[in-house]
Scaffold this motif. Structure first.
Motif, PDB file in Angstrom:
ATOM      1  N   CYS A   1      17.577  -1.684   3.903  1.00  0.00           N
ATOM      2  CA  CYS A   1      16.827  -0.691   3.152  1.00  0.00           C
ATOM      3  C   CYS A   1      15.817  -0.020   4.080  1.00  0.00           C
ATOM      4  CB  CYS A   1      16.096  -1.370   1.999  1.00  0.00           C
ATOM      5  SG  CYS A   1      15.105  -0.266   0.978  1.00  0.00           S
ATOM      6  N   ASN A   2      15.633   1.254   3.889  1.00  0.00           N
ATOM      7  CA  ASN A   2      14.704   2.026   4.713  1.00  0.00           C
ATOM      8  C   ASN A   2      13.884   2.938   3.810  1.00  0.00           C
ATOM      9  OD1 ASN A   2      14.438   4.957   6.178  1.00  0.00           O
ATOM     10  ND2 ASN A   2      14.017   3.269   7.568  1.00  0.00           N
ATOM     11  N   ALA A   3      12.620   3.107   4.145  1.00  0.00           N
ATOM     12  CA  ALA A   3      11.781   3.991   3.340  1.00  0.00           C
ATOM     13  C   ALA A   3      10.786   4.729   4.217  1.00  0.00           C
ATOM     14  CB  ALA A   3      11.045   3.187   2.270  1.00  0.00           C
ATOM     15  N   ASN A   4      10.573   5.976   3.886  1.00  0.00           N
ATOM     16  CA  ASN A   4       9.534   6.789   4.532  1.00  0.00           C
ATOM     17  C   ASN A   4       8.390   6.914   3.536  1.00  0.00           C
ATOM     18  OD1 ASN A   4       8.184   9.573   4.988  1.00  0.00           O
ATOM     19  ND2 ASN A   4       9.212   9.112   6.913  1.00  0.00           N
ATOM     20  N   ILE A   5       7.251   6.310   3.882  1.00  0.00           N
ATOM     21  CA  ILE A   5       6.175   6.119   2.912  1.00  0.00           C
ATOM     22  C   ILE A   5       4.839   6.586   3.471  1.00  0.00           C
ATOM     23  CG2 ILE A   5       4.830   4.344   1.685  1.00  0.00           C
ATOM     24  CD1 ILE A   5       7.422   2.721   1.469  1.00  0.00           C
TER      25      ILE A   5
ATOM     26  N   SER B   1       0.841  -1.191   0.000  1.00  0.00           N
ATOM     27  CA  SER B   1       0.000   0.000   0.000  1.00  0.00           C
ATOM     28  C   SER B   1       0.880   1.247   0.000  1.00  0.00           C
ATOM     29  CB  SER B   1      -0.904  -0.002   1.230  1.00  0.00           C
ATOM     30  OG  SER B   1      -1.721   1.144   1.262  1.00  0.00           O
ATOM     31  N   ILE B   2       1.083   1.812  -1.176  1.00  0.00           N
ATOM     32  CA  ILE B   2       1.975   2.964  -1.330  1.00  0.00           C
ATOM     33  C   ILE B   2       1.257   4.084  -2.060  1.00  0.00           C
ATOM     34  CG2 ILE B   2       4.116   3.814  -2.324  1.00  0.00           C
ATOM     35  CD1 ILE B   2       5.204   0.933  -2.130  1.00  0.00           C
ATOM     36  N   PHE B   3       1.104   5.206  -1.376  1.00  0.00           N
ATOM     37  CA  PHE B   3       0.567   6.403  -2.012  1.00  0.00           C
ATOM     38  C   PHE B   3       1.701   7.283  -2.504  1.00  0.00           C
ATOM     39  CE2 PHE B   3      -2.424   9.656  -2.958  1.00  0.00           C
ATOM     40  CZ  PHE B   3      -1.884  10.862  -2.546  1.00  0.00           C
ATOM     41  N   ARG B   4       2.711   7.445  -1.639  1.00  0.00           N
ATOM     42  CA  ARG B   4       3.867   8.251  -1.996  1.00  0.00           C
ATOM     43  C   ARG B   4       5.073   7.796  -1.190  1.00  0.00           C
ATOM     44  NH1 ARG B   4       2.405  13.250  -0.317  1.00  0.00           N
ATOM     45  NH2 ARG B   4       3.594  13.013   1.618  1.00  0.00           N
ATOM     46  N   ILE B   5       6.200   7.641  -1.859  1.00  0.00           N
ATOM     47  CA  ILE B   5       7.466   7.389  -1.180  1.00  0.00           C
ATOM     48  C   ILE B   5       8.192   8.713  -1.059  1.00  0.00           C
ATOM     49  CG2 ILE B   5       9.680   6.221  -1.261  1.00  0.00           C
ATOM     50  CD1 ILE B   5       8.368   3.951  -2.777  1.00  0.00           C
ATOM     51  N   ASN B   6       8.488   9.100   0.152  1.00  0.00           N
ATOM     52  CA  ASN B   6       9.152  10.386   0.384  1.00  0.00           C
ATOM     53  C   ASN B   6      10.667  10.273   0.274  1.00  0.00           C
ATOM     54  OD1 ASN B   6       6.668  11.775   1.095  1.00  0.00           O
ATOM     55  ND2 ASN B   6       6.729  10.560   2.979  1.00  0.00           N
ATOM     56  N   VAL B   7      11.191   9.271   0.959  1.00  0.00           N
ATOM     57  CA  VAL B   7      12.638   9.065   0.994  1.00  0.00           C
ATOM     58  C   VAL B   7      12.914   7.565   1.046  1.00  0.00           C
ATOM     59  CG1 VAL B   7      14.810   9.522   2.222  1.00  0.00           C
ATOM     60  CG2 VAL B   7      12.941  11.187   2.335  1.00  0.00           C
TER      61      VAL B   7
ATOM     62  N   THR C   1      20.869   8.243   1.383  1.00  0.00           N
ATOM     63  CA  THR C   1      19.433   8.393   1.167  1.00  0.00           C
ATOM     64  C   THR C   1      19.178   9.159  -0.117  1.00  0.00           C
ATOM     65  OG1 THR C   1      19.327  10.447   2.428  1.00  0.00           O
ATOM     66  CG2 THR C   1      18.895   8.399   3.642  1.00  0.00           C
ATOM     67  N   ILE C   2      17.961   8.982  -0.640  1.00  0.00           N
ATOM     68  CA  ILE C   2      17.546   9.719  -1.826  1.00  0.00           C
ATOM     69  C   ILE C   2      16.076  10.074  -1.683  1.00  0.00           C
ATOM     70  CG2 ILE C   2      17.053   7.577  -3.114  1.00  0.00           C
ATOM     71  CD1 ILE C   2      17.994   9.099  -5.653  1.00  0.00           C
ATOM     72  N   THR C   3      15.731  11.309  -1.991  1.00  0.00           N
ATOM     73  CA  THR C   3      14.340  11.729  -1.916  1.00  0.00           C
ATOM     74  C   THR C   3      13.632  11.412  -3.224  1.00  0.00           C
ATOM     75  OG1 THR C   3      14.691  13.933  -2.831  1.00  0.00           O
ATOM     76  CG2 THR C   3      15.074  13.655  -0.466  1.00  0.00           C
ATOM     77  N   ASN C   4      12.309  11.551  -3.216  1.00  0.00           N
ATOM     78  CA  ASN C   4      11.583  11.282  -4.457  1.00  0.00           C
ATOM     79  C   ASN C   4      11.882  12.331  -5.515  1.00  0.00           C
ATOM     80  OD1 ASN C   4      10.139  13.443  -3.498  1.00  0.00           O
ATOM     81  ND2 ASN C   4       8.248  12.309  -3.142  1.00  0.00           N
TER      82      ASN C   4
END
Length: 121
Positions: A95-99, A27-33, A50-53
């Protein structure tokens, strides 16, 4: 729910290269970082890159000039190209993600299961 699946770890000789991949699904609406952290035995988990969208990148000083993080927004995937590897780069890489999962949800932080990188001759 969101899943992060990593791949690409392994054994490499000093001076060698590896490429890690991490794909986010669910369930992904937007990946921020998205980014990579690493943890060696007996040590804390540290930021690698890290990399931002929008494509902004950040690197730990210890990997600048050797590692490159990149992302494919269409595939919800982040990559870490690791060159000139040193024995001190050996660790489990996470791996890490802010979603944001939906329009009305808060951002949340997710972790992958980790992939082992061993640098040894």
């Amino acid at each position: 729910q969101v899943q992060l699946v990593e791949s690409g770890g392994g054994l490499v000789q000093p001076g060698g290269s590896l490429r890690l991949s991490c794909a986010a699904s669910g369930s992904i609406f937007r990946i921020n970082v998205m980014g990579w952290y690493r943890q060696a035995p007996g040590k804390q988990r540290d930021l690698v890159a890290t990399i931002t969208n929008g494509g902004l990148t950040n690197y730990a000083d210890s990997v600048k000039g050797r590692f490159t993080i990149s992302g494919d927004n269409a595939k919800n995937t982040v990559y870490l190209q690791m060159n000139s590897l040193k024995p001190e780069d050996a660790a489990v890489y996470y791996c890490n993600a802010n979603i944001k999962s939906s329009l009305n949800s808060y951002d949340a932080r997710y972790w992958g299961q980790g992939t082992q990188v061993t640098v040894s001759s």
